[in-house]
Design a protein around this motif. Structure first.
Motif, PDB file in Angstrom:
ATOM      1  N   ASP A  89       0.985  -1.178   0.262  1.00 46.98           N
ATOM      2  CA  ASP A  89      -0.023   0.127  -0.019  1.00 46.98           C
ATOM      3  C   ASP A  89       0.970   1.310   0.177  1.00 46.98           C
ATOM      4  N   PRO A  90       0.803   2.116  -1.096  1.00 48.79           N
ATOM      5  CA  PRO A  90       1.820   3.210  -1.111  1.00 48.79           C
ATOM      6  C   PRO A  90       1.296   4.285  -0.128  1.00 48.79           C
ATOM      7  N   ALA A  91       0.118   4.335   0.443  1.00 50.00           N
ATOM      8  CA  ALA A  91      -0.298   5.390   1.196  1.00 50.00           C
ATOM      9  C   ALA A  91       0.392   5.077   2.718  1.00 50.00           C
ATOM     10  N   SER A  92       0.319   3.661   3.070  1.00 52.98           N
ATOM     11  CA  SER A  92       1.063   3.040   4.401  1.00 52.98           C
ATOM     12  C   SER A  92       2.543   3.278   4.315  1.00 52.98           C
ATOM     13  N   ILE A  93       3.238   3.148   3.182  1.00 52.79           N
ATOM     14  CA  ILE A  93       4.651   3.527   3.252  1.00 52.79           C
ATOM     15  C   ILE A  93       4.917   5.064   3.151  1.00 52.79           C
ATOM     16  N   ALA A  94       4.307   5.792   2.689  1.00 48.67           N
ATOM     17  CA  ALA A  94       4.062   7.079   2.785  1.00 48.67           C
ATOM     18  C   ALA A  94       4.118   7.614   4.261  1.00 48.67           C
ATOM     19  N   TYR A  95       3.118   7.188   4.842  1.00 49.52           N
ATOM     20  CA  TYR A  95       2.864   7.423   6.315  1.00 49.52           C
ATOM     21  C   TYR A  95       3.894   7.044   7.363  1.00 49.52           C
ATOM     22  N   ASP A  96       4.531   5.679   6.823  1.00 52.53           N
ATOM     23  CA  ASP A  96       5.500   5.355   8.072  1.00 52.53           C
ATOM     24  C   ASP A  96       6.873   6.247   7.682  1.00 52.53           C
ATOM     25  N   ALA A  97       6.981   6.795   6.427  1.00 50.46           N
ATOM     26  CA  ALA A  97       8.110   7.533   5.966  1.00 50.46           C
ATOM     27  C   ALA A  97       8.123   8.753   6.878  1.00 50.46           C
ATOM     28  N   VAL A  98       6.870   9.423   6.891  1.00 52.35           N
ATOM     29  CA  VAL A  98       6.813  10.620   7.653  1.00 52.35           C
ATOM     30  C   VAL A  98       6.985  10.461   9.266  1.00 52.35           C
ATOM     31  N   LYS A  99       6.541   9.102   9.510  1.00 49.07           N
ATOM     32  CA  LYS A  99       6.537   8.791  10.948  1.00 49.07           C
ATOM     33  C   LYS A  99       8.138   8.792  11.440  1.00 49.07           C
ATOM     34  N   GLU A 100       8.651   7.915  10.477  1.00 51.17           N
ATOM     35  CA  GLU A 100      10.413   7.679  10.704  1.00 51.17           C
ATOM     36  C   GLU A 100      11.055   9.106  10.595  1.00 51.17           C
ATOM     37  N   GLY A 101      10.849   9.932   9.725  1.00 46.97           N
ATOM     38  CA  GLY A 101      11.281  11.098   9.742  1.00 46.97           C
ATOM     39  C   GLY A 101      11.120  11.899  10.880  1.00 46.97           C
ATOM     40  N   ILE A 102       9.939  11.960  11.475  1.00 49.97           N
ATOM     41  CA  ILE A 102       9.654  12.568  12.796  1.00 49.97           C
ATOM     42  C   ILE A 102      10.413  11.886  14.130  1.00 49.97           C
ATOM     43  N   ALA A 103      10.708  10.615  13.983  1.00 53.39           N
ATOM     44  CA  ALA A 103      11.229   9.994  15.004  1.00 53.39           C
ATOM     45  C   ALA A 103      12.665  10.386  14.918  1.00 53.39           C
ATOM     46  N   GLU A 104      13.424  10.525  13.762  1.00 53.20           N
ATOM     47  CA  GLU A 104      14.853  10.791  13.519  1.00 53.20           C
ATOM     48  C   GLU A 104      15.098  12.162  13.635  1.00 53.20           C
ATOM     49  N   GLY A 105      14.188  12.920  13.533  1.00 54.95           N
ATOM     50  CA  GLY A 105      14.436  14.327  13.659  1.00 54.95           C
ATOM     51  C   GLY A 105      14.926  14.780  12.394  1.00 54.95           C
ATOM     52  N   ASP A 133      15.161  16.819   8.861  1.00 56.88           N
ATOM     53  CA  ASP A 133      14.690  18.160   8.149  1.00 56.88           C
ATOM     54  C   ASP A 133      13.508  17.798   7.085  1.00 56.88           C
ATOM     55  N   VAL A 134      14.164  16.985   6.277  1.00 52.63           N
ATOM     56  CA  VAL A 134      13.019  16.713   4.974  1.00 52.63           C
ATOM     57  C   VAL A 134      12.551  15.223   4.771  1.00 52.63           C
ATOM     58  N   VAL A 135      11.391  15.063   4.516  1.00 57.07           N
ATOM     59  CA  VAL A 135      10.950  13.700   4.246  1.00 57.07           C
ATOM     60  C   VAL A 135      10.459  13.755   2.670  1.00 57.07           C
ATOM     61  N   LEU A 136      11.230  12.995   1.713  1.00 60.28           N
ATOM     62  CA  LEU A 136      10.879  13.065   0.297  1.00 60.28           C
ATOM     63  C   LEU A 136      10.152  11.676  -0.070  1.00 60.28           C
ATOM     64  N   ILE A 137       9.013  11.743  -0.423  1.00 64.92           N
ATOM     65  CA  ILE A 137       8.025  10.766  -0.798  1.00 64.92           C
ATOM     66  C   ILE A 137       7.986  10.569  -2.442  1.00 64.92           C
ATOM     67  N   ASP A 138       8.642   9.414  -3.225  1.00 67.57           N
ATOM     68  CA  ASP A 138       8.410   9.105  -4.472  1.00 67.57           C
ATOM     69  C   ASP A 138       7.186   8.054  -4.372  1.00 67.57           C
ATOM     70  N   THR A 139       6.443   8.630  -5.440  1.00 68.03           N
ATOM     71  CA  THR A 139       5.026   8.029  -5.665  1.00 68.03           C
ATOM     72  C   THR A 139       5.247   7.418  -6.918  1.00 68.03           C
ATOM     73  N   ALA A 140       4.121   6.458  -7.343  1.00 66.13           N
ATOM     74  CA  ALA A 140       4.218   5.713  -8.479  1.00 66.13           C
ATOM     75  C   ALA A 140       3.978   6.573  -9.724  1.00 66.13           C
ATOM     76  N   GLY A 141       4.486   6.100 -10.754  1.00 69.64           N
ATOM     77  CA  GLY A 141       4.191   7.099 -12.131  1.00 69.64           C
ATOM     78  C   GLY A 141       2.820   6.855 -12.747  1.00 69.64           C
ATOM     79  N   ARG A 142       1.692   7.454 -12.184  1.00 74.26           N
ATOM     80  CA  ARG A 142       0.391   7.262 -12.560  1.00 74.26           C
ATOM     81  C   ARG A 142       0.120   7.924 -14.063  1.00 74.26           C
ATOM     82  N   LEU A 143      -0.668   7.012 -14.727  1.00 73.81           N
ATOM     83  CA  LEU A 143      -1.045   7.551 -16.065  1.00 73.81           C
ATOM     84  C   LEU A 143      -2.242   8.325 -15.655  1.00 73.81           C
ATOM     85  N   HIS A 144      -1.985   9.616 -16.409  1.00 72.56           N
ATOM     86  CA  HIS A 144      -3.158  10.452 -15.888  1.00 72.56           C
ATOM     87  C   HIS A 144      -4.675  10.219 -16.511  1.00 72.56           C
TER      88      HIS A 144
END
Length: 407
Positions: free
Chosen positions: A273-289, A291-302
């Motif tokens: 689940d991409p949303a779950s991974i994005a959520y965990d990434a921000v959570k880990e960024g907060i825990a580590e202190g 400065d920036v969390v970069l989230i790479d999303t899937a290349g969606r066809l519009h």
């Protein structure tokens, strides 16, 4: 009678004598014993040891002191099979952390690449403006040159109108005057009043969160990795979120980029689940202190509404930690006006805050910078000018225009 007995005795004696002669003759004709053979003699195996009363008495060996006993050599002991079977496992070497080059003036350093692709636009305009008589045909050629460069219809008409008015007022047109005039008008067209800085401060105690979106093939994952280098070069600590779970190599690719600059990558199972991974990434960024969390999303066809809806879900889940600070849309500069269609559809799903134009060194259609800014009302913040790790540069309008006209 006596005579008969005597004859028998004599006969017996004669028979005995003859037998003795025969035996003696056989002994003389007997062959000598054979010479000893070179074949080793096989001896019988030793008798089995006896016990009890049948056992032979053992010979007593003299006792030795501890000094007389030879101890095994330490090096020989290490060479024993036991040592070979249990080799010492060395820890893998720590990854080498690269130090990216500073981002200040990076576009100026990459100007030669930009000039090679974009110089034709500026030179073409200067050549046309330098004609002695600027008739309607010439102005139509100027307009056509701008449209071919993907500047867009409305911006092109605005620029041509301003140039016609200023050339008329200017009167005498020297090459230097025309160059200065064109530079000023192009700079106005590109825009100098945009805030082009990538937001890396959230204003609260949580990291700034940057989500990178775009269609397949625009170089989105590579751009995310290069952006991590840009931020690290500016002294920011970064956590990467590999929320592109539909492309098998995306997470590995992003993790490789992160390891080069010491940024940790949060990832999940393939197809997760991409949303779950994005959520965990921000959570880990907060825990580590971080400065920036970069989230790479899937290349969606519009064109696929379901996938676009999922991108909206990623945005909503991430915002549970706090507001998104940046949503960067990656566009391939070589796609020209087709990129505008992509940009508009993405803008309907997420609030785009900035544009990243990749492959700008591979196209003469640099006017897309103007067109996409007009279409979305947001600035171009970063441009890609090559395949090297440090070929992503903050967009600087002055350096861009200088490359256009070859100043």
């Amino acid at each position: 009678m006596e005579i008969l007995i005597l004859v028998v005795v004599i006969a017996l004696v004669a028979v005995g004598a003859i037998s003795g002669l025969v035996v003696s003759s056989r002994k003389k004709k007997q062959l000598p014993p054979p010479a000893p053979s070179s074949t080793p003699t096989i001896t019988a195996p030793p008798a089995e040891p006896q016990v009890g009363e049948d056992a032979a008495p053992t010979a007593e060996e003299p006792r030795r002191t501890i000094e007389e006993v030879a101890l095994p050599d330490a090096e020989a002991a290490l060479a024993t099979p036991a040592a070979v079977e249990d080799p010492v496992v060395e820890a893998p070497p720590a990854p080498v952390i690269e130090v990216p080059e500073p981002t200040a003036g990076r576009l100026v350093r990459l100007r030669a690449r930009l000039a090679r692709s974009q110089n034709s636009l500026g030179k073409g305009l200067l050549t046309l403006l330098s004609r002695e008589h600027l008739d309607e045909d010439t102005w139509e050629e100027i307009e056509e040159t701008l449209l071919i460069a993907d500047v867009g219809v409305v911006p092109t008409q605005e620029l041509v109108d301003r140039l016609r008015e200023r050339v008329k007022v200017l009167g005498t047109r020297t090459p230097a005057d025309l160059r200065a005039l064109l530079k000023e008008e192009l700079l106005t067209l590109v825009g100098t009043d945009f805030d082009r800085a990538v937001k890396t401060e959230s204003g609260v105690d949580t990291p700034a969160v940057v989500m990178v979106v775009g269609v397949n093939g625009t170089g989105k994952t590579t751009t995310t990795g290069k952006l991590a280098r840009v931020l690290v070069a500016d002294g920011r600590s970064v956590v990467l979120g590999a929320a592109d779970t539909f492309r098998a190599a995306a997470a590995d690719q992003l993790q490789t980029w992160g390891e080069r600059v010491g940024a940790r990558t949060v990832r999940g199972p393939e197809g997760g689940d991409p949303a779950s991974i994005a959520y965990d990434a921000v959570k880990e960024g907060i825990a580590e202190g971080a400065d920036v969390v970069l989230i790479d999303t899937a290349g969606r066809l519009h064109t696929k509404t379901g996938l676009m809806d999922e991108l909206g879900k990623v945005k909503r889940v991430v915002e549970k930690h706090g507001p998104l600070d940046e949503v960067l849309l990656v566009l391939d500069a070589t796609t020209g006006q087709n990129g505008l269609t992509q940009a508009r559809v993405f803008a309907e799903v997420v609030d785009i805050t900035g544009i990243v134009l990749t492959k700008l060194d591979g196209t003469a259609k640099g006017g897309i910078v103007v067109a996409v800014q007009r279409a979305l009302g947001v600035p171009v913040k970063l441009v890609g000018l090559g395949e090297g790790p440090d070929d992503l540069a903050p967009f600087e309008p002055e350096a861009f225009v200088d490359a256009l006209i070859g100043d």
